[in-house]
Scaffold this active site. Structure first.
Site, PDB file in Angstrom:
ATOM      1  CD  GLU A  37      -4.503  -8.925   2.699  1.00 34.84           C
ATOM      2  OE1 GLU A  37      -4.743  -9.488   1.822  1.00 34.84           O
ATOM      3  OE2 GLU A  37      -3.449  -8.599   3.286  1.00 34.84           O
TER       4      GLU A  37
ATOM      5  N   GLY B  30       2.791  -2.696   8.601  1.00 36.47           N
ATOM      6  CA  GLY B  30       3.155  -2.879  10.013  1.00 36.47           C
ATOM      7  C   GLY B  30       4.669  -3.175  10.192  1.00 36.47           C
TER       8      GLY B  30
ATOM      9  CB  THR C 264      -1.074   0.069   1.292  1.00 34.91           C
ATOM     10  OG1 THR C 264      -1.833  -1.145   1.187  1.00 34.91           O
ATOM     11  CG2 THR C 264      -1.662   1.293   1.263  1.00 34.91           C
TER      12      THR C 264
END
Lengths: 680, 680
Positions: free
Chosen positions: A444, A201, A162
């Site tokens: 997702e 993350g 992303t």
């Protein structure tokens, strides 16, 4: 400070008597339920031994709950706990030697999924995304190079897809990896602000490696998105590598410990072999070799969505456990004026909030089991070269991800609100479950986009059915509806008939949507414009298709379980199945009135049957949530503990607030006193 | 750290060109809309001058956003800011001299409602509850004693009603105030753990006084809940007074700066005159004198609910502003493959998420205006001795509080999710609006309980109508439905007819619910049991009644506004009105199919009309949210700023994270390196 004896503030040693009464009323064997719920004796034994290990380790206890900490303190403490866990895990994985997907998934769920770190685990992505990315994208030689190091944590990685400007729409990603034939290297760049990686993350301060998705350019041509292994921080100093701009994206609604980061790359050079070449390849001369099929990428996406549905079921079951227990302890207002205040769970309105969610959590878990079986069948087909069922699996996984995440997010909030004001306290732990479910509505694959993907598949299937082609099993029912005059489906209130009525709703709404698309095309819209204009109809179709699949899965799985279960448990399961079916049917009552022969009388009857299910579930409500078998430290809620000492626990949690550690806060002298004493 | 030139990270000086294009397309005069929205020229001038004052004060700027702070740091910083604000306010109120409800409300809204302190104002309750409690409950002598001191902040107070064990059900409160005729004092006690006061804002560390609600005992008899003025902390030292156990209840989902507290009292003695005696009185000999009527308490509750509806409208309008602007800037995926990626707002599914919320926010604001007028009429009736319309006002205020809070909470989340992953960032500020709306679903009467109160009123009215009695205006329509055979309401798609169709739905569902109650009574249930068992039907009736009132209010208020508005604005307003009506009608399509003559064709037509409204709103979407006139610092969102420099602002916010102030966090040496380097 304490005038009330301190004894009142400590969790009592005994179980709240209302909760004990509920347990005494339970009509079925809870251990039998639990064994079914967790999947067998071995799983239960393993789960309990793991839980008691973690519960007993002093290193996992917070002295002060992390919700009182600052952003930075919270990160530092979650890293500490994560490394404690993963030192143990490293040992486990090293011992195991070889990567085994099934064991790995099981292990991941065990260690990441059960709330050992409520705020999210900053090393989680290393296991949930980085290692699977290596397995899915690295060539055998690259696996030798990276997989072992990753499995035993010599390198720690993230997965960066992303960007600031693009999420679900992957083709829009802007990061470039340009092959330099002179040096046999890729040069990776973030050409714009919006091309910065954003959200991965652990990327911010934790990892030193990262699989970066970038547009591959060779000989002036773009070959689309491919994965590249990039070292982002120095192994010894942890300083950002040259050309790497990396950091924290700031505070979020949830996953506060996960250390989501940004990443900008400026002329970062990696060897050609840093491209992950299991599928596509780039040769020494810059020649691009296409992957044999693009289905493997599909496979991973589906896999992740299966896991999401399963996690959602768990989150909803936990939230329902908390709310059902609290509602049994809390007494509020009278039903009969002469009698004492009743347990909140005796209000029918409260039952209607919580019991369908208990049933829904179970139905979602059964759906994920079903989906997992489909995934395994499809994967084994793939290995023998057959790709036929992959689009079907993909389509159903998309809409199930949507239904499970949105229902769980909504359901957790219903549970929280059903606990009144105390549900709003962080120590009730609902916000945590809500944040997790709500994030899953976006990551997702954004939910609306996924529904449109399922819908596009359904439109295609409808058109194939019209042409008389045979359809795949999950959409086979459409064949019963093409080519006929619109007929109303013959309603009856038996469970299998209601489930089939959902098929009728999907088929009829799909027919209308396909007609709308055709009409719009006839008026001059391009197919894409026509589809966009028909978006509202299409997402409804896809959602009902997903809901049908949940009900169908739950029904089949319950039927199967009932063949082996004892009579009292069969009765509980049948009631749960009816409840979830009636609840979903009432949710689409408008469509049922349109597309089936359901009358006003039928609808009233359905409402009565629904209310009868609530009543039948009432004596076993606590029994069922107990049988989910979540230990207190996993639930993490002052309202939902097994002993039901709700008020004592709320007080004990409040006592941990740093503000309560001194009788007068310094702001009195600094600000309040001057305000009060000033004369104007 | 920065490889990308720093210029890219700073908010650019120019407006995003997509957003500018939207503004260029706007068809109406925004200043005309704004004047209508804020209530006139004077209000607009005052609002803007207030905003620019606060925006310009350096004392209100956070160097580091408070979402990075710890629980304690956050409290300390909000107290600092609150005292800066209230030093100004103290001056203002002291100058004003005399208490004036209307001015006071206006001032409260101005200073508390517009987000000067996002995390909530720990002095807010002093103005929103403590002072109104004195005004509402204190005798003239007591007002002399307390009101002036409170108005100029010599004392700072809270209002303590809710206890650990009881919230909405007031009769269950356990705190006792027992009259001691020997000393002419009350002795106040928290006899149990559950009787601890729990939740009052600012109670924990901030206030030194508190109005405590307690069961009044005199001569061995209990007279129910009454208000008592209790000093909880010493004026000079701020130490808790003898017998007072006081502190922080811990972290919450929102209102993190509000310092919600607990309070235990052990033999706390206050003079008899510490009971607030405007209404009920206790004489020197312990004789209890009943209040002349119990309506005043009602009045205050209604007043607070009017304010809630108004605040909800503002919160929803702010969330919609952020989401509409972001959706105009964000480009994602193609509709036509040859053309560039489209603005997200061009996807019909996105329009269907956001535009009805824009319309709903306006409808709720108009509803609160209407409710406020009802409140003023009823108050003036009260002053002339007529209490007739109070139950009606109470019933409508209850269900409007429910509809406005639940729709706003849900709506804010729709806005957040419509902004994808970035909506999940704290700097988007949606979580803040969600937390405020969601809290309002519980405080001042839990929503389900309130719906049941409205429903009980409706049942009573139905029975009166059956007996041929004249009904009050807001329920007058029920008279058209009693005594007749069930007839289907003649559907047509004109706005006033659709609104009347809502009446038909309420009336028919109410008829069925009343029949259910009677059947259950006939089977032996007590009236209360029968009502509980019919709970699900009753709450639906009350909710639809509330939704009807919203539509009716919006329709009337729009019609009135259209009489004065320019032609382009009239067209915008008519479209907004249609949109909110169609949206609500589609929400209850199942009921419309049951109780009106609506056919399948009508329903499809309604959906088409709804889509036409979305399309008509599209060019003015940004124009309308701009016209709400929220300055950037009030919206407090990186995604929603006027200039639309979304990505630059997200980056600038991330740069403020304390974790980004050093290249390597200490956890590398402490935890990560040992994990990576360890050999097993």
């Amino acid at each position: 400070m304490s005038l009330i004896s301190i004894g009142k503030r400590m969790p009592a040693q005994v179980v709240n008597k209302d909760l004990q009464n509920e347990r005494n009323k339970c009509t079925f064997n809870q251990e039998e339920f639990t064994l079914w719920w967790v999947g067998g004796e071995e799983q239960l034994k393993e789960k309990r031994s793991r839980e008691s290990y973690f519960e007993s380790q002093p290193e996992f206890q917070d002295k002060v709950p992390l919700h009182f900490a600052s952003h930075q303190e919270l990160y530092e403490e979650t890293v500490r706990k994560a490394t404690v866990i993963f030192t143990k895990v490293k040992k486990l994985l090293t011992e195991q030697g070889k990567y085994d997907e099934k064991k790995y998934v099981h292990f991941m769920e065990a260690l990441l999924g059960t709330g050992f770190i409520k705020e999210g685990n900053p090393l989680g992505i290393h296991f949930s995304m980085f290692i699977p990315a290596i397995v899915g994208h690295a060539s055998p030689e690259q696996q030798d190079q990276y997989l072992k190091k990753a499995l035993n944590c010599e390198i720690i990685g993230s997965y960066a897809q992303t960007e600031l400007g693009h999420g679900t729409f992957l083709r829009g990603l802007e990061t470039t990896a340009t092959f330099d034939p002179q040096t046999d290297e890729f040069v990776i760049n973030s050409p714009t602000l919006t091309s910065y990686k954003w959200w991965p993350g652990a990327l911010a301060q934790t990892v030193n490696h990262c699989v970066v998705m970038a547009q591959l350019y060779s000989n002036g041509k773009c070959y689309g998105i491919h994965p590249f292994m990039v070292q982002v921080r120095d192994s010894d100093t942890h300083m950002p590598m040259p050309g790497i701009d990396i950091g924290d994206i700031g505070d979020k609604m949830g996953y506060k410990g996960v250390n989501n980061g940004y990443l900008g790359l400026k002329n970062v050079r990696i060897p050609r072999t840093g491209m992950m070449m299991k599928n596509a390849k780039l040769m020494r001369d810059g020649t691009y070799v296409k992957p044999s099929s693009s289905v493997l990428a599909y496979g991973t996406m589906v896999f992740v969505r299966v896991i999401i549905v399963r996690n959602m079921a768990q989150s909803l079951a936990k939230a329902a456990t908390i709310a059902v227990r609290y509602s049994s302890v809390r007494r509020q207002s009278h039903i009969n004026p002469e009698l004492p205040e009743v347990q909140v769970i005796d209000h029918v309105t409260q039952q209607a909030k919580l019991f369908p969610l208990v049933a829904k959590a179970i139905a979602l878990k059964l759906t994920s089991d079903n989906l997992w079986q489909m995934y395994e069948r499809t994967t084994s087909d793939l290995n023998s070269g057959s790709l036929d069922r992959l689009p079907e699996l993909h389509a159903i996984a998309c809409c199930l991800k949507v239904v499970s995440t949105s229902d769980t997010a909504t359901g957790v909030e219903v549970c929280r609100l059903a606990c009144g004001g105390h549900g709003y306290l962080t120590c009730a732990n609902f916000l945590n479950y809500y944040s997790l479910a709500s994030a899953a509505s976006t990551y997702e694959g954004e939910n609306t986009v996924l529904l449109l993907q399922t819908a596009r598949f359904l439109v295609k299937m409808w058109n194939q059915a019209v042409q008389g082609k045979q359809l795949m099993p999950t959409v086979g029912y459409l064949q019963n509806y093409v080519g006929k005059q619109v007929q109303q489906f013959p309603w009856s209130d038996s469970v299998p008939v209601i489930i089939s009525a959902f098929q009728a709703v999907v088929a009829n709404k799909l027919r209308i949507a396909c007609q709308s698309i055709e009409k719009r095309k006839a008026k001059g819209a391009t197919p894409e414009e026509a589809t966009n204009m028909t978006g509202l109809e299409l997402i409804q179709v896809a959602e009902v298709h997903g809901r049908w699949f949940v009900l169908q899965s739950a029904y089949e799985m319950f039927e199967k379980a009932c063949q082996k279960a004892s009579a009292p448990l069969v009765s509980v399961m049948q009631n749960l199945c009816k409840l979830v079916v009636y609840d979903e049917a009432l949710r689409i009552r408008g469509d049922l009135l349109r597309f089936t022969t359901m009358t006003e009388t039928d609808l009233v009857k359905l409402e009565q049957n629904y209310e009868a299910c609530l009543q039948a579930l009432r004596p076993n409500a606590v029994g069922i949530v107990d049988a989910f078998d979540y230990p207190d430290f996993v639930l993490g809620s002052a309202l939902g503990a097994y002993d039901g000492n709700v008020y004592e626990r709320l007080f004990a949690e409040a006592m941990k607030s740093p503000l309560n550690q001194e009788p007068v806060n310094k702001t009195f002298e600094l600000y309040l006193k001057p305000l009060m004493k000033s004369r104007l």
